[in-house]
Design an enzyme around this catalytic site. Sequence first.
Site, PDB file in Angstrom:
ATOM      1  N   ASN A  49      11.492  36.283  -2.719  1.00 31.79           N
ATOM      2  CA  ASN A  49      11.547  37.786  -2.759  1.00 31.79           C
ATOM      3  C   ASN A  49      11.829  38.520  -4.395  1.00 31.79           C
ATOM      4  OD1 ASN A  49      13.954  37.960  -1.236  1.00 31.79           O
ATOM      5  ND2 ASN A  49      13.836  39.882  -1.056  1.00 31.79           N
ATOM      6  N   GLU A  51      12.474  41.555  -5.697  1.00 32.20           N
ATOM      7  CA  GLU A  51      12.052  43.782  -5.637  1.00 32.20           C
ATOM      8  C   GLU A  51      12.079  44.065  -7.004  1.00 32.20           C
ATOM      9  OE1 GLU A  51      15.126  43.955  -2.168  1.00 32.20           O
ATOM     10  OE2 GLU A  51      15.700  44.120  -3.977  1.00 32.20           O
ATOM     11  N   CYS A  60       7.162  39.174  -1.264  1.00 38.57           N
ATOM     12  CA  CYS A  60       7.563  38.985  -0.737  1.00 38.57           C
ATOM     13  C   CYS A  60       7.785  37.487  -0.942  1.00 38.57           C
ATOM     14  CB  CYS A  60       6.934  39.380   0.923  1.00 38.57           C
ATOM     15  SG  CYS A  60       7.329  40.616   1.041  1.00 38.57           S
ATOM     16  N   GLU A  62       7.272  35.142   0.961  1.00 42.10           N
ATOM     17  CA  GLU A  62       6.152  33.952   1.614  1.00 42.10           C
ATOM     18  C   GLU A  62       5.011  34.477   0.131  1.00 42.10           C
ATOM     19  OE1 GLU A  62       7.848  35.815   4.205  1.00 42.10           O
ATOM     20  OE2 GLU A  62       7.737  36.274   2.890  1.00 42.10           O
ATOM     21  N   CYS A  93       6.434  39.997   7.181  1.00 42.19           N
ATOM     22  CA  CYS A  93       5.545  41.211   7.247  1.00 42.19           C
ATOM     23  C   CYS A  93       4.331  41.377   7.805  1.00 42.19           C
ATOM     24  CB  CYS A  93       6.299  41.906   5.802  1.00 42.19           C
ATOM     25  SG  CYS A  93       5.476  41.235   4.468  1.00 42.19           S
ATOM     26  N   CYS A  96       2.224  40.056   4.610  1.00 42.00           N
ATOM     27  CA  CYS A  96       1.851  38.219   4.332  1.00 42.00           C
ATOM     28  C   CYS A  96       1.040  37.453   5.465  1.00 42.00           C
ATOM     29  CB  CYS A  96       3.294  37.937   4.606  1.00 42.00           C
ATOM     30  SG  CYS A  96       5.059  38.284   2.820  1.00 42.00           S
TER      31      CYS A  96
END
Length: 140
Positions: A49, A51, A60, A62, A93, A96
């Site tokens: 991930n 940010e 993310c 993924e 999430c 994703c």
Amino acid sequence: MGDAGSGVDLDVLVKEADEARPRAYAPYSNFFVGAALVTDDGRHFTGENVENASYGLSICAERVAAATAVAAGARRIEAIAITSSAPHPTPPCGACRQFLYEFNPDMLVISESPSGEREQWRLSDLLPDGFGPVNLEASR
């Protein structure tokens, strides 16, 4: 817990995700996530991930792994493993789940906590009735 019946070594995939996790850039949430996936031709890709101070621009692990696979020419993902700094296994999430659905609604999703607790699902169970390419066919 090695093989899911599809020739995918889940332990290797989880190990690769765990090795990716420390490379995450998570200065705001301190929620570090690593992901590793295997494509239908056996190639492995990882992601972490990343940010951003503008939270909506964060990405993310993924999606990083999947986008890297697609950039390398992959079009089908067989399985993805996720590890995070959370005390329990964390599923992808919603964003994703939708992103991954494009590349195989029935992919295996494995999540493992730092303590070794592991859960697994089929993506289609995490995103029932997901929106995919078939939904656009009628408009062509």
